[in-house]
Design a protein around this motif. Structure first.
Motif, PDB file in Angstrom:
ATOM      1  N   SER A 229      51.402   4.765 191.481  1.00 56.71           N
ATOM      2  CA  SER A 229      51.515   5.988 192.275  1.00 56.71           C
ATOM      3  C   SER A 229      51.707   7.180 191.344  1.00 56.71           C
ATOM      4  N   ALA A 230      51.170   8.318 191.762  1.00 61.83           N
ATOM      5  CA  ALA A 230      51.314   9.541 190.972  1.00 61.83           C
ATOM      6  C   ALA A 230      52.730  10.079 191.154  1.00 61.83           C
ATOM      7  N   LYS A 231      53.350  10.456 190.065  1.00 56.55           N
ATOM      8  CA  LYS A 231      54.711  10.986 190.137  1.00 56.55           C
ATOM      9  C   LYS A 231      54.701  12.410 190.683  1.00 56.55           C
ATOM     10  N   GLU A 232      55.625  12.705 191.580  1.00 53.77           N
ATOM     11  CA  GLU A 232      55.753  14.071 192.097  1.00 53.77           C
ATOM     12  C   GLU A 232      56.020  15.051 190.961  1.00 53.77           C
ATOM     13  N   SER A 233      56.766  14.587 189.975  1.00 54.27           N
ATOM     14  CA  SER A 233      57.175  15.458 188.862  1.00 54.27           C
ATOM     15  C   SER A 233      55.995  15.903 187.999  1.00 54.27           C
ATOM     16  N   SER A 234      54.840  15.233 188.151  1.00 50.44           N
ATOM     17  CA  SER A 234      53.687  15.570 187.306  1.00 50.44           C
ATOM     18  C   SER A 234      53.173  16.982 187.590  1.00 50.44           C
ATOM     19  N   LYS A 235      53.381  17.472 188.822  1.00 48.03           N
ATOM     20  CA  LYS A 235      52.915  18.833 189.156  1.00 48.03           C
ATOM     21  C   LYS A 235      53.729  19.876 188.400  1.00 48.03           C
ATOM     22  N   GLU A 236      55.043  19.667 188.393  1.00 48.01           N
ATOM     23  CA  GLU A 236      55.923  20.590 187.671  1.00 48.01           C
ATOM     24  C   GLU A 236      55.642  20.522 186.165  1.00 48.01           C
ATOM     25  N   LEU A 237      55.425  19.309 185.695  1.00 51.52           N
ATOM     26  CA  LEU A 237      55.124  19.125 184.276  1.00 51.52           C
ATOM     27  C   LEU A 237      53.826  19.845 183.898  1.00 51.52           C
ATOM     28  N   ALA A 238      52.838  19.794 184.796  1.00 48.87           N
ATOM     29  CA  ALA A 238      51.571  20.497 184.548  1.00 48.87           C
ATOM     30  C   ALA A 238      51.813  21.996 184.410  1.00 48.87           C
ATOM     31  N   ARG A 239      52.714  22.532 185.241  1.00 47.37           N
ATOM     32  CA  ARG A 239      53.066  23.964 185.148  1.00 47.37           C
ATOM     33  C   ARG A 239      53.682  24.289 183.794  1.00 47.37           C
ATOM     34  N   GLN A 240      54.568  23.397 183.363  1.00 45.27           N
ATOM     35  CA  GLN A 240      55.246  23.633 182.079  1.00 45.27           C
ATOM     36  C   GLN A 240      54.279  23.509 180.894  1.00 45.27           C
ATOM     37  N   MET A 241      53.330  22.574 181.016  1.00 42.03           N
ATOM     38  CA  MET A 241      52.396  22.351 179.911  1.00 42.03           C
ATOM     39  C   MET A 241      51.417  23.507 179.748  1.00 42.03           C
ATOM     40  N   HIS A 242      50.993  24.058 180.891  1.00 38.30           N
ATOM     41  CA  HIS A 242      49.969  25.111 180.834  1.00 38.30           C
ATOM     42  C   HIS A 242      50.296  26.301 181.723  1.00 38.30           C
ATOM     43  N   PRO A 243      51.394  26.998 181.383  1.00 32.40           N
ATOM     44  CA  PRO A 243      51.771  28.187 182.178  1.00 32.40           C
ATOM     45  C   PRO A 243      50.730  29.293 182.059  1.00 32.40           C
ATOM     46  N   GLU A 244      49.920  29.224 180.992  1.00 38.69           N
ATOM     47  CA  GLU A 244      48.926  30.290 180.765  1.00 38.69           C
ATOM     48  C   GLU A 244      47.752  30.197 181.734  1.00 38.69           C
ATOM     49  N   ILE A 245      47.586  29.036 182.373  1.00 38.69           N
ATOM     50  CA  ILE A 245      46.470  28.896 183.327  1.00 38.69           C
ATOM     51  C   ILE A 245      46.973  29.228 184.730  1.00 38.69           C
ATOM     52  N   GLU A 246      46.380  30.218 185.345  1.00 37.50           N
ATOM     53  CA  GLU A 246      46.857  30.702 186.636  1.00 37.50           C
ATOM     54  C   GLU A 246      46.483  29.762 187.779  1.00 37.50           C
ATOM     55  N   SER A 247      45.237  29.324 187.770  1.00 37.33           N
ATOM     56  CA  SER A 247      44.765  28.463 188.848  1.00 37.33           C
ATOM     57  C   SER A 247      45.456  27.099 188.774  1.00 37.33           C
ATOM     58  N   LYS A 248      46.092  26.725 189.889  1.00 40.26           N
ATOM     59  CA  LYS A 248      46.837  25.459 189.922  1.00 40.26           C
ATOM     60  C   LYS A 248      45.910  24.270 189.707  1.00 40.26           C
ATOM     61  N   GLY A 249      44.730  24.361 190.310  1.00 43.58           N
ATOM     62  CA  GLY A 249      43.760  23.277 190.172  1.00 43.58           C
ATOM     63  C   GLY A 249      43.345  23.076 188.720  1.00 43.58           C
ATOM     64  N   LYS A 250      43.049  24.176 188.045  1.00 40.03           N
ATOM     65  CA  LYS A 250      42.608  24.089 186.643  1.00 40.03           C
ATOM     66  C   LYS A 250      43.753  23.656 185.730  1.00 40.03           C
ATOM     67  N   GLN A 251      44.933  24.151 186.058  1.00 38.98           N
ATOM     68  CA  GLN A 251      46.133  23.780 185.313  1.00 38.98           C
ATOM     69  C   GLN A 251      46.350  22.265 185.387  1.00 38.98           C
ATOM     70  N   GLN A 252      46.264  21.738 186.607  1.00 40.27           N
ATOM     71  CA  GLN A 252      46.478  20.293 186.785  1.00 40.27           C
ATOM     72  C   GLN A 252      45.329  19.485 186.188  1.00 40.27           C
ATOM     73  N   MET A 253      44.131  20.013 186.305  1.00 36.34           N
ATOM     74  CA  MET A 253      42.971  19.285 185.779  1.00 36.34           C
ATOM     75  C   MET A 253      43.129  19.047 184.274  1.00 36.34           C
ATOM     76  N   LEU A 254      43.583  20.070 183.572  1.00 45.13           N
ATOM     77  CA  LEU A 254      43.763  19.942 182.117  1.00 45.13           C
ATOM     78  C   LEU A 254      45.000  19.093 181.790  1.00 45.13           C
ATOM     79  N   ALA A 255      46.105  19.405 182.463  1.00 41.39           N
ATOM     80  CA  ALA A 255      47.366  18.701 182.164  1.00 41.39           C
ATOM     81  C   ALA A 255      47.267  17.211 182.492  1.00 41.39           C
ATOM     82  N   TYR A 256      46.568  16.868 183.569  1.00 42.37           N
ATOM     83  CA  TYR A 256      46.447  15.455 183.950  1.00 42.37           C
ATOM     84  C   TYR A 256      45.600  14.670 182.944  1.00 42.37           C
ATOM     85  N   ARG A 257      44.778  15.379 182.202  1.00 40.39           N
ATOM     86  CA  ARG A 257      44.021  14.715 181.112  1.00 40.39           C
ATOM     87  C   ARG A 257      44.938  14.410 179.942  1.00 40.39           C
ATOM     88  N   GLU A 258      45.843  15.368 179.671  1.00 36.54           N
ATOM     89  CA  GLU A 258      46.643  15.305 178.439  1.00 36.54           C
ATOM     90  C   GLU A 258      47.932  14.502 178.591  1.00 36.54           C
TER      91      GLU A 258
END
Ligand SMILES: [Zn+2]
Ligand SMILES: [Zn+2]
Length: 194
Positions: free
Chosen positions: A100-129
């Protein structure tokens, strides 16, 4: 098994667009296959795997692409639980793993890429890394499949006593001595237009 980038490309084509869900679904399915030690899910191992998905969202399409499990082959089982999770069951060994995907992964994506405004793009990159541990919880489980839920099951078709339509896979219901389909037994998702 193909590479992550190859699967992501296949998923994008099958799904119609590239999105964070495709990245998540490809990684989820690849992790499931890896844990089960299945290397050729669409070839040599194609009759070994049954996958349960718990949500009908973007990632579900990617899970189907990577595993090769399809609804029409009865190897993809949908449980409408609204949860971003899937269980991969190896019919040969009886081993199964729920991821199962962790709920915390969304917050982590924000922390990893605060420079990306679009949530979708932010998560797309962070979920790869992100590491698999940051992205997913995993649990070994037991999946008990009835014989009539197995892919390739051959059984009789029963006619509904009310509407006359055929019912496969033991989905009929006995009600007051009558054999009914789920619709006629009151579980319908539609009503006749009167
Ligand atoms: Zn999508
Ligand atoms: Zn009926």
């Amino acid at each position: 098994m193909k590479s992550f980038d190859e699967y992501l490309h296949d998923a994008e084509i099958a799904h119609g667009h590239l999105c964070a869900g495709q990245v998540l679904g490809v990684r989820m399915a690849m992790l499931g296959l890896e844990k089960l030690g299945l290397e050729d899910p669409r070839g040599r191992d194609r009759k070994r795997l049954v996958t349960f998905v718990e949500i009908d969202r973007c990632a579900t399409d990617a899970v189907a692409v990577v595993t090769g499990c399809r609804l029409g082959k009865r190897a993809l089982k949908f449980r409408d639980w609204g949860k971003m999770a899937a269980t991969f069951a190896d019919l040969e060994t009886g081993r199964a793993i729920r991821i199962s995907a962790k709920e915390s992964s969304k917050e982590l994506a924000r922390q990893m890429h605060p420079e990306i405004e679009s949530k979708g793009k932010q998560q797309m990159l962070a979920y790869r890394e992100m590491s698999a541990d940051d992205l997913f919880s995993t649990e070994w489980v037991i999946v008990e499949l009835n014989p009539w839920d197995m892919p390739g099951y051959k059984g009789p078709r029963i006619a509904c006593a009310a509407c006359g339509e055929g019912i496969s896979f033991q989905r009929e219901i006995e009600r007051e001595g009558k054999t009914l389909c789920r619709g006629c037994a009151g579980e319908g998702y539609y009503k006749p237009l009167k």
